[in-house]
Design a protein around this motif. Structure first.
Motif, short mmCIF file in Angstrom:
data_model
loop_
_atom_site.label_atom_id
_atom_site.label_comp_id
_atom_site.label_asym_id
_atom_site.label_seq_id
_atom_site.Cartn_x
_atom_site.Cartn_y
_atom_site.Cartn_z
N SER A 114 0.84 -1.20 0.00
CA SER A 114 0.00 0.00 0.00
C SER A 114 0.87 1.25 0.00
O SER A 114 1.85 1.35 0.73
CB SER A 114 -0.92 0.00 1.22
N GLN A 115 0.49 2.22 -0.82
CA GLN A 115 1.26 3.46 -0.97
C GLN A 115 0.61 4.64 -0.24
O GLN A 115 1.03 5.78 -0.42
CB GLN A 115 1.40 3.81 -2.45
N TRP A 116 -0.39 4.36 0.61
CA TRP A 116 -1.10 5.48 1.24
C TRP A 116 -0.20 6.24 2.21
O TRP A 116 -0.34 7.45 2.39
CB TRP A 116 -2.36 5.00 1.95
N ILE A 117 0.76 5.54 2.84
CA ILE A 117 1.67 6.22 3.76
C ILE A 117 2.57 7.18 2.98
O ILE A 117 2.83 8.31 3.41
CB ILE A 117 2.51 5.20 4.54
N VAL A 118 3.03 6.74 1.80
CA VAL A 118 3.88 7.60 0.97
C VAL A 118 3.09 8.83 0.51
O VAL A 118 3.60 9.96 0.52
CB VAL A 118 4.41 6.81 -0.24
N VAL A 119 1.83 8.60 0.12
CA VAL A 119 1.00 9.72 -0.34
C VAL A 119 0.76 10.71 0.79
O VAL A 119 0.89 11.93 0.61
CB VAL A 119 -0.34 9.18 -0.88
N LEU A 120 0.40 10.21 1.97
CA LEU A 120 0.17 11.10 3.11
C LEU A 120 1.44 11.85 3.49
O LEU A 120 1.39 13.04 3.85
CB LEU A 120 -0.35 10.29 4.30
N GLY A 121 2.60 11.17 3.42
CA GLY A 121 3.85 11.84 3.73
C GLY A 121 4.15 12.96 2.75
O GLY A 121 4.62 14.04 3.14
N GLY A 122 3.87 12.73 1.46
CA GLY A 122 4.07 13.77 0.46
C GLY A 122 3.16 14.97 0.69
O GLY A 122 3.58 16.13 0.58
N ILE A 123 1.88 14.67 1.01
CA ILE A 123 0.94 15.76 1.29
C ILE A 123 1.38 16.55 2.52
O ILE A 123 1.34 17.79 2.53
CB ILE A 123 -0.48 15.19 1.50
N GLY A 124 1.83 15.84 3.55
CA GLY A 124 2.29 16.53 4.76
C GLY A 124 3.50 17.41 4.50
O GLY A 124 3.60 18.52 5.03
N LEU A 125 4.44 16.91 3.66
CA LEU A 125 5.63 17.69 3.34
C LEU A 125 5.27 18.98 2.60
O LEU A 125 5.78 20.06 2.91
CB LEU A 125 6.60 16.85 2.50
N VAL A 126 4.35 18.85 1.63
CA VAL A 126 3.91 20.03 0.89
C VAL A 126 3.22 21.02 1.82
O VAL A 126 3.43 22.24 1.73
CB VAL A 126 2.98 19.61 -0.27
#
Length: 235
Positions: A114-126
């Motif tokens: 699952s890539q949801w952690i990567v997606v959430l991390g990217g959103i948080g960084l932005v």
């Protein structure tokens, strides 16, 4: 991979979770791409564990059935069979033309989970970057709060710096005056939790005994205990 049965997808998720499966994953490189890989025998052992048994996954009662499940992972391209370039360089892998399963071969993951952690991390960084850029537009109360937090953080770092110097000076003095020396907050730089770092308040610097000496003392204690028991029996 998209056409794979759901139960096979659950097998892949199980093997990708070391906490559940206990499968040891190693890092390697295939065609310039960094991957994680494992040995077939280890995957078979993971499937035969009690933690694998679940109604959402196929059953496997022996190594042959477990190998059939893993062969399906290869067939649906969850993993690919690879060969290591040499025993001295275990990171470099090359694809094996025969994409079959056997316990002595190595398999690299194509399925990344699952890539949801990567997606959430990217959103948080932005979000953090945007918040920093828009700092002048923050309400006054938020800007004041951020300033107080930064000052508190710097103050705490300064406190640790001063405390480190004070405890070192105290240790040097007590080594000379009252050997073996006294440490203030002995767990301050140990691998423990935040609050445990400040417990106990102080402790004497008792040197640790070498493992060999400690082992001999333990053996002596056991021998003395056995001798005492034999003496009691004879009495």
């Amino acid at each position: 991979m998209n056409e794979a049965p759901k139960e096979l997808l659950n097998v892949a998720k199980y093997l990708r979770d070391p906490a559940q499966s206990g499968l040891r994953l190693r890092e390697g490189v295939v065609n310039g791409r960094r991957v994680e890989y494992f040995k077939g025998k280890s995957a078979v052992n993971a499937i035969l564990k009690d933690s694998f048994a679940h109604k959402s996954r196929p059953s496997a009662s022996d190594r042959e059935e477990a190998s059939e499940i893993l062969a399906d992972l290869v067939r649906y391209q969850f993993v690919v069979r690879c060969d290591r370039s040499s025993e001295s360089d275990t990171r470099m892998l090359r694809l094996n033309p025969q994409q079959t399963f056997n316990e002595d071969s190595y398999y690299a993951w194509l399925y990344e989970g699952s890539q949801w952690i990567v997606v959430l991390g990217g959103i948080g960084l932005v979000a953090v970057v945007l918040a920093g850029v828009m700092f002048p537009l923050w309400p006054p109360i938020l800007r004041d709060g951020a300033w107080y937090l930064s000052v508190a953080g710097l103050g705490f770092l300064g406190f640790l710096f001063v405390l480190s110097i004070v405890r070192l000076i105290l240790y040097v003095i007590t080594v000379v005056v009252a050997s073996p020396g006294l440490w203030l907050f002995p767990n301050l730089f140990e691998d423990v939790g935040f609050f445990e770092s400040f417990v106990p308040l102080y402790a004497w610097d008792t040197p640790k005994k070498p493992a060999a000496v400690a082992g001999k003392q333990a053996q002596s204690a056991v021998a003395e205990g056995e001798t005492g028991e034999e003496t009691k029996k004879e009495a």
